[in-house]
Motif scaffolding. Sequence first.
Motif, PDB file in Angstrom:
ATOM      1  N   GLY A  54      10.200  15.963   1.532  1.00  0.00           N
ATOM      2  CA  GLY A  54       9.509  14.831   1.103  1.00  0.00           C
ATOM      3  C   GLY A  54       8.767  13.976   2.066  1.00  0.00           C
ATOM      4  N   MET A  55       7.302  13.198   1.594  1.00  0.00           N
ATOM      5  CA  MET A  55       6.869  12.556   2.525  1.00  0.00           C
ATOM      6  C   MET A  55       6.174  11.375   1.837  1.00  0.00           C
ATOM      7  SD  MET A  55       3.060  13.338   4.360  1.00  0.00           S
ATOM      8  CE  MET A  55       2.315  12.987   2.886  1.00  0.00           C
ATOM      9  N   SER A  56       6.365  10.151   2.599  1.00  0.00           N
ATOM     10  CA  SER A  56       5.721   8.851   2.048  1.00  0.00           C
ATOM     11  C   SER A  56       5.038   8.108   3.043  1.00  0.00           C
ATOM     12  CB  SER A  56       6.965   7.904   1.335  1.00  0.00           C
ATOM     13  OG  SER A  56       6.579   6.971   0.706  1.00  0.00           O
ATOM     14  N   ASN A  57       4.119   7.428   2.721  1.00  0.00           N
ATOM     15  CA  ASN A  57       3.402   6.883   3.798  1.00  0.00           C
ATOM     16  C   ASN A  57       3.015   5.081   3.154  1.00  0.00           C
ATOM     17  OD1 ASN A  57       1.611   7.801   2.006  1.00  0.00           O
ATOM     18  ND2 ASN A  57      -0.081   7.877   3.714  1.00  0.00           N
ATOM     19  N   PRO A  58       4.325   4.566   3.182  1.00  0.00           N
ATOM     20  CA  PRO A  58       3.975   2.917   2.398  1.00  0.00           C
ATOM     21  C   PRO A  58       3.635   2.075   3.287  1.00  0.00           C
ATOM     22  CG  PRO A  58       6.349   3.467   2.943  1.00  0.00           C
ATOM     23  CD  PRO A  58       5.582   4.653   3.258  1.00  0.00           C
ATOM     24  N   GLY A  59       3.083   1.010   2.958  1.00  0.00           N
ATOM     25  CA  GLY A  59       2.728  -0.177   4.095  1.00  0.00           C
ATOM     26  C   GLY A  59       2.578  -1.454   3.152  1.00  0.00           C
ATOM     27  N   PHE A  60       2.244  -2.393   4.013  1.00  0.00           N
ATOM     28  CA  PHE A  60       1.953  -3.581   3.547  1.00  0.00           C
ATOM     29  C   PHE A  60       0.942  -4.442   4.575  1.00  0.00           C
ATOM     30  CE2 PHE A  60       5.673  -4.444   6.104  1.00  0.00           C
ATOM     31  CZ  PHE A  60       5.177  -5.689   6.969  1.00  0.00           C
ATOM     32  N   SER A  61       0.292  -5.312   3.928  1.00  0.00           N
ATOM     33  CA  SER A  61      -0.701  -6.106   4.577  1.00  0.00           C
ATOM     34  C   SER A  61      -0.505  -7.641   4.122  1.00  0.00           C
ATOM     35  CB  SER A  61      -2.132  -5.548   4.849  1.00  0.00           C
ATOM     36  OG  SER A  61      -2.587  -5.826   3.323  1.00  0.00           O
ATOM     37  N   ARG A  62      -1.007  -8.397   5.098  1.00  0.00           N
ATOM     38  CA  ARG A  62      -0.971  -9.927   4.733  1.00  0.00           C
ATOM     39  C   ARG A  62      -2.253 -10.312   5.414  1.00  0.00           C
ATOM     40  NH1 ARG A  62       2.354 -14.036   2.885  1.00  0.00           N
ATOM     41  NH2 ARG A  62       1.906 -16.339   3.656  1.00  0.00           N
TER      42      ARG A  62
ATOM     43  N   MET B 115       0.777  -1.234   0.092  1.00  0.00           N
ATOM     44  CA  MET B 115       0.100  -0.057  -0.062  1.00  0.00           C
ATOM     45  C   MET B 115       0.882   1.183   0.141  1.00  0.00           C
ATOM     46  SD  MET B 115      -2.749  -1.309   2.884  1.00  0.00           S
ATOM     47  CE  MET B 115      -1.478  -1.922   3.723  1.00  0.00           C
ATOM     48  N   LEU B 116       0.257   2.223  -0.355  1.00  0.00           N
ATOM     49  CA  LEU B 116       1.093   3.577  -0.396  1.00  0.00           C
ATOM     50  C   LEU B 116      -0.056   4.680  -0.421  1.00  0.00           C
ATOM     51  CD1 LEU B 116       4.004   5.130  -0.739  1.00  0.00           C
ATOM     52  CD2 LEU B 116       3.359   5.077  -3.222  1.00  0.00           C
ATOM     53  N   GLY B 117      -0.240   5.438   0.479  1.00  0.00           N
ATOM     54  CA  GLY B 117      -1.266   6.483   0.482  1.00  0.00           C
ATOM     55  C   GLY B 117      -0.913   7.595  -0.466  1.00  0.00           C
ATOM     56  N   GLY B 118       0.300   7.720  -0.534  1.00  0.00           N
ATOM     57  CA  GLY B 118       0.794   8.864  -1.375  1.00  0.00           C
ATOM     58  C   GLY B 118       2.309   9.281  -1.096  1.00  0.00           C
ATOM     59  N   GLN B 119       2.694   9.689  -2.182  1.00  0.00           N
ATOM     60  CA  GLN B 119       4.258  10.428  -1.631  1.00  0.00           C
ATOM     61  C   GLN B 119       4.470  11.677  -2.614  1.00  0.00           C
ATOM     62  OE1 GLN B 119       7.320   7.820  -3.311  1.00  0.00           O
ATOM     63  NE2 GLN B 119       5.932   7.093  -4.929  1.00  0.00           N
ATOM     64  N   LYS B 120       5.146  12.412  -1.954  1.00  0.00           N
ATOM     65  CA  LYS B 120       5.713  13.742  -2.460  1.00  0.00           C
ATOM     66  C   LYS B 120       7.181  14.002  -2.246  1.00  0.00           C
ATOM     67  CE  LYS B 120       3.732  17.380  -0.416  1.00  0.00           C
ATOM     68  NZ  LYS B 120       2.893  18.154   0.236  1.00  0.00           N
ATOM     69  N   VAL B 121       7.917  14.689  -3.131  1.00  0.00           N
ATOM     70  CA  VAL B 121       9.132  15.108  -3.180  1.00  0.00           C
ATOM     71  C   VAL B 121       9.497  16.402  -4.059  1.00  0.00           C
ATOM     72  CG1 VAL B 121       9.801  13.563  -4.770  1.00  0.00           C
ATOM     73  CG2 VAL B 121      11.325  14.275  -3.112  1.00  0.00           C
ATOM     74  N   THR B 122      10.114  17.271  -3.191  1.00  0.00           N
ATOM     75  CA  THR B 122      10.458  18.395  -4.241  1.00  0.00           C
ATOM     76  C   THR B 122      11.984  18.875  -3.979  1.00  0.00           C
ATOM     77  OG1 THR B 122       8.133  19.126  -3.824  1.00  0.00           O
ATOM     78  CG2 THR B 122       9.891  20.840  -4.633  1.00  0.00           C
ATOM     79  N   TRP B 123      12.593  18.816  -5.015  1.00  0.00           N
ATOM     80  CA  TRP B 123      13.997  19.253  -4.921  1.00  0.00           C
ATOM     81  C   TRP B 123      14.377  20.593  -5.389  1.00  0.00           C
ATOM     82  CZ3 TRP B 123      17.992  15.855  -3.376  1.00  0.00           C
ATOM     83  CH2 TRP B 123      17.739  14.615  -3.337  1.00  0.00           C
ATOM     84  N   THR B 124      14.886  21.516  -4.424  1.00  0.00           N
ATOM     85  CA  THR B 124      15.232  22.675  -4.822  1.00  0.00           C
ATOM     86  C   THR B 124      16.737  23.101  -4.503  1.00  0.00           C
ATOM     87  OG1 THR B 124      14.205  23.621  -2.932  1.00  0.00           O
ATOM     88  CG2 THR B 124      12.890  23.803  -4.682  1.00  0.00           C
TER      89      THR B 124
ATOM     90  N   THR C 194       8.780  11.157   6.868  1.00  0.00           N
ATOM     91  CA  THR C 194       9.021  12.539   6.311  1.00  0.00           C
ATOM     92  C   THR C 194      10.631  12.878   6.927  1.00  0.00           C
ATOM     93  OG1 THR C 194       6.985  13.019   7.886  1.00  0.00           O
ATOM     94  CG2 THR C 194       8.328  14.891   6.864  1.00  0.00           C
ATOM     95  N   TYR C 195      11.243  13.527   5.521  1.00  0.00           N
ATOM     96  CA  TYR C 195      12.620  13.636   5.303  1.00  0.00           C
ATOM     97  C   TYR C 195      12.807  15.237   4.705  1.00  0.00           C
ATOM     98  CZ  TYR C 195      11.429  12.106   0.743  1.00  0.00           C
ATOM     99  OH  TYR C 195      11.070  11.889  -0.745  1.00  0.00           O
ATOM    100  N   MET C 196      14.069  15.753   5.030  1.00  0.00           N
ATOM    101  CA  MET C 196      14.719  16.694   4.346  1.00  0.00           C
ATOM    102  C   MET C 196      16.246  16.244   4.196  1.00  0.00           C
ATOM    103  SD  MET C 196      14.795  20.507   5.433  1.00  0.00           S
ATOM    104  CE  MET C 196      15.011  21.915   4.351  1.00  0.00           C
TER     105      MET C 196
END
Length: 1546
Positions: free
Chosen positions: A809-817, A789-798, A847-849
């Motif tokens: 950026g931000m990302s919210n991955p996941g997995f399920s079984r 699963m991936l709710g969404g992701q965003k990244v911006t390079w400046t 969340t990262y920088m």
Amino acid sequence: MARLDVLILVLFLTVRCKAEGLFEDGQEYQYSYQAYTITGVREPTLFSSSFGIRGNLIIQKQPGIATLKLSDLTLGMHNGPETLFNTIKFLKKPDLASLEKPFKLTFLNGKITGFYTDSWDAEWSVNFKKALATNLQMDFYIGDIGKEETAYMRIVEDTISGTCNTSYSFSDDGKGRFLLFKQRTQRECTNIPSIGFNTVETTNCAGTPQDDLLATTQSYYKLSRGTASNTVKAESISSLGFQALQLYPPTGTPFYNRANTTLLLKSLGPLTKPIAAPGLTKHYASLRYIFRNPMPTPDGIDLTREEDYFTPEEPQSQLVLRSKAVPMLTKLKSVIGWSPLNEEALIDSSTSDCIQLMSALSLESLVAVWKSIEKDDDLKNLYVEILPLTGTNPAALMIKGLILGGKISDIEAQRTVALIPYYLRMPSEKLLVNWEDLLKSSSSIKTKELRGAITLAFGHLIGVTCTGNTQRPCKADTINKYARILYDAFKSAKTHQEMMVSLIALRNSKLVPAIERLVPHTKSGSVSRALRPHVIFSIQLLAVSNREKFLSAIMPIIHNTTETTEIRVAAISTLFRAKPNLIELQELVGIIEDETNKEVLNFILTTFRSYTGSKNSCLKRSSADLELLIRRVDHLKTDFFLSNNRAFDFHDEKHGFGGGLQLVTVYGEDSRAPLIISAKVNYRLSEHRYAPLEVMIRLEGVDEAYVRFFRKVDPKDFKLDVLKDLLQKTLKIAPRQKAPFKMEVILRSQGYDLLYHHMSGDELTSLMEGKALKDLISRGFKLTRSMVMLGGQKVTWTANDIGIPVAVGMSNPGFSRHQLSYGDQSQLNRIGRTIQAGLDINLQMITYMVAYNPLNGTQGIVKSRGSRIHLPMNTLFVYSIPDAQIEIKMNTATEEKPLSFLFTSKTNAVLSGKDDAKAVSYLKDTCPQCESNSLVTRGNSFRKGIVVRENINPLLGLESHLEVYDCEAYTGKASVAKVFYGSFKPSEINSHGSLPGFLIMGLMQMRNYFYLYPPIGSCSMKAVVHRTRENPAEAIEIKLKMDSSPPPWKRAPPGVTYSNVKGSITLLGNPQRKWNIELNIEKEPFNIKSLVAVKIARLANPTLGVPSRALCVNVRTTWAVPPQDVFETPSTVQPSVQRDVTFVWGEAPVNECPKANAKGISTIAMKIIGNITDAQQEAAITRNTYPYDRCDLDRYDAGRSGTTGPMTQACYDAVLVYATPRNYKLDIKYENMSPRGQTALDRINTLLRPVLLPYLITHNSLSPAKTVAGSGQVELKMDIGENDVDLLVRTDQSLSQYENVDFLKNAGMLLRNARFQMWHLTAMKAGWVGVCDVAPQEVVTFDKVKTNYDLPSCYTLISADCSPTPRYAIFAKKSNVSLPMAVKIYVGGHTLEFNPVVKSLIANSGVEVKADDKLVNVVANKPYVLSDKDNITQYAVVNFISARYFIQIPILKLTLRYTGDDITTMIPATHRAQHCGLCGDYNGLTLQEFVGPSGCILGNATDLARSYVLRDKVCKEVIQVPNCVDPGSEKKSSGFFGFFDRLIRP
């Protein structure tokens, strides 16, 4: 004159010795050079990751040009606590050689106009030099400093970060030294170099994307006079660029990136030896940062290649990436299968790594990886799961190829095709054209579900390409092409499902030209009734582009009272989504004041009240307007059982996050089952919202399906032909056909519909009765599947101010079984089923920088939060047919697979690179104490832990564990309590007094505390439940048996009913733990007296040293005996109730109750007495107010003789008002309470006191009597009003009086009526039962319309099931004796007649009763049953009570009340829209009640009665058939038209 002299001097010096900004021609400047960038956080302590360069800078200035060279460069890095920053050793590294190449700048008036480098200079080196050059320009002549207009100025400068408005501030110390301060902010820049993508779609209230980065630059120049009076030399230049990641302001602590450049002048002198700078031929017209791979033009996009232009990182070769793909998928498969308690999985990066790797693969590589894993089902499943999450063009082509090649299942194809537009990073017209192949006929696309999913996804793809793509908008021809195609598809669709799919695709496209063409279809008759609400909703986008056109389509629908509820509600909902202004809201208020449709009225009112006081920042304007307007209609009440729109939301004032839940229920005319159920959930951060998710379910024909499946009547026993001929041939009634069962589900997110599912009644029937399902049930099945699963992701390079790219950026991955298996364990006379299920879900929020340094390394701050929940279940269900016994056996969770929840939050300073070994070695060389991955923390001593709960319960054989550990954010119980308090703060929650809404909002807010707010410090939590190691409970077994027999020692009196449940709960294992359970309910007729006894007896267990023990609860309720006429008000015996409740628990003999109040036996005794108030009794006696005065008039109104009270609305309301006790006295005594029980009572007292304090009127302390530990008494007196409650509380210590306690106003909903049972009142209020009252001169229809008429002297149809297979009919005619009305009932091929005669001829009330044309004697307390000869099927049961006949038709759930004055019919809502006769069509609408047999509209109620006359031999010519008002208004079936076969025309 003085100014003229200065001007001449300036011109002279400018010509003779001109200074280009900061540097004089012919001069050589030598500076020390230092540039570094540091990415870090400030809380809980300073932590960062840095990269810096030191050396020297030589600047040689010539007229209009300068040559620059960096030399003696050294490198330094650090990662970890910022205290290590000062320990960095700067070392010479070969990687910096490119930076030492010279470069040239051209100047004009102090501003740089050109930049020249070696053609082979590295990209990162060029950007470093551009960042340096940004600081070497000054658009000003030093001779003008200090004049009035030059102390401050704003100009536009070309910089590394774009073309920016820059402010200049000067100061002069008067001694030849100056200070220049330059400042710019990124929000005032244009042409900002930036790359990235965003699939989270976070927008503010105006729909503007969120600006994640707050950036500013400040430069300081210390200047002194140069060799000439108007020249200057820069003693030092210092630039500080600051970027802050504030993804969720003001939530949490922001990450930051600081970029510093410092130049200190070492020497200055005439130019002697020019810098050797051959080959500086590469020219740059701007100082803006350049990315390695610029974004391609729309025509230059290569759909098959990897999209490496979204990152400045140097890509790896496709061969290397391919070699990593299978091992990464294999690792992810392993991680998904890890133990539920493996904490490493919480923030393991395998999911993100796989998504990132596959995002970098070209189409050729994706095909190669597919071929290598095609035979491995697990890896293939993960591959297909991840493919759409990458959002790349190669992935989109790969999905297309897999679908057309038939390589994946139908379900997988539907999911992947729906998600790829959702995650697509670079939409393009090229991909649109390429995907047109999916819309053409293909042997691989066989099912309508897949074709529908493809069509929806294509519309979604058009939307993100042509309307959501500002960087690469579609050509006008493309927009017109797809607008025409989509509208033509909608117009040409054949079936409802095809029309829905084409309409949703059109709506997804968001093409205004196509949506404008839908406006004519919002009108009645243009499309089908079921499709029209969706068309209305689809024109919402016009509210922005053409609001006048939007309102001209919406407002007439809202005003039109002849429209159905669903249509008007759709228009109202669409208007509110379009953010109505004050004038439009005022128009809605005007509608409210005159509205007759209760469903529409209730929907508007609940919408107004939901949005008033909303915590949603985007609704502030509307909320303020509504608060003013709602005062005009505040007196109107809302009803939970009518169409409503309820919104609950919250907003945390301190941390800035919020959220909301909206629930919509719409009831139609055909049924009291909900027509539409809709829910919307979203979260907000500051003014930005994200993750809006909507689900809409539309149900039609639910009650028809219910009757069809569960209330079938056997035509052999329940004859329909006679009645069918009577209604359809004799009366010529056109059958009222109800809509068949249909269910539609729409899933919507971020403004696009992702899923549409349709199921008809025939499909449901074939599924239920199909051979495949039966075979599946008989043989069982087993399914195991992993999901990514991936709710969404965003990244911006400046770029930052030293020329290094920084990513936020931000990302919210996941997995399920999930595992699911089903088996058949049936035996002789025993139906057995086993269900085994397991759900394991892991969700992450990252969340990262980070900054990308010249060593191809990424360094910065990464904040990771992860949670994992594991739910195991293994259950056996058994039903024993002979014993009517249910058995449930459920295994308990084991220590290896427990019921568990894990959470962790960690922040790390990280360093990684294409060559990790090289990056780490450089780090260690310059900072030996640094680590490549360093946890942000103040130290181990600050990371605390606490075991909140550690309970090994040997009595149950179960173990529970709740622990907070390694925690620097939440420490101890007090902090956890603060989280609960902060989450459930009433001032921050808008729940409109709804307790469930309040709890849901509190839980949503608590979720934000864990996922969004946690400070940078780490924290982990674990909650686990499983069986114990010693003496475990291996399974829970429940056995229950039900019967309705009286106790063996008791003979059942007449009319008394019994309901018994007997069974046990056993914890299987060694030893075995068992509790026997008994529930006995005894009721007298009309529930006047009832007794409920509950016994839970624990058996002794010698192994555990546990004696036998029992809990017994007895509730004895006695209501005052009602009068024979329940509508009598007032009555001789006042309505009242007494309820005695006892709770007794303690040790007792096996299967016996302990003796109350015995030593060691805890006992609570409650006596509750409820009476009507004096005001209630007085109103019923004086009878000068509603409803009593109206009820008295009804007794002799409409041709009634006054023999008995009628069942009109007023008389019904009189019983509700009079017979509902509102004065209650509670006497609570308790003895022998255990310390734990006493503590619980004390806590309740502690909680209630501050809540009730604002309503306190008097408080008196009482002399403390001698008390016994564990004993006490509480007395309560309550007067329950309409809007508040008055309380008198007496305890052993005090006497307190509280008045007007308004937060208890909903206590009135819990009150019971002495005459009507609760189920009856609920059914009436909810509309599950329709009531029609027919008198000789007046009819009150099922839709509550009162009409006057003259009842004909021939039998006239008043109520009938007019479906194609009618089941009952009721006729009435005028009588010429003392009682004015005779009645005849048809049911199941039988008849009942009630004919008034002279009283002396009949022993009873002057009514002669016939069954099937034979006289029958019906007397009090002896019901007459009309049944078949075996008494198996009861067609009718007739009771005679006080001059009233109550007729029940059990098989159809009908109840009739006949008095001779009138007849009252109560029928279930399953007959809605299939009814005909004087009682109306029962469709919820009140405007057209005069519907004749053929479906035409008649002029008045008398004509309606004549049209339904049964024209038999006697009455055939007596009463003529009236004419229709509108002869052409006969009901006709509406057809469907549409298109789906082909969306793309050749």
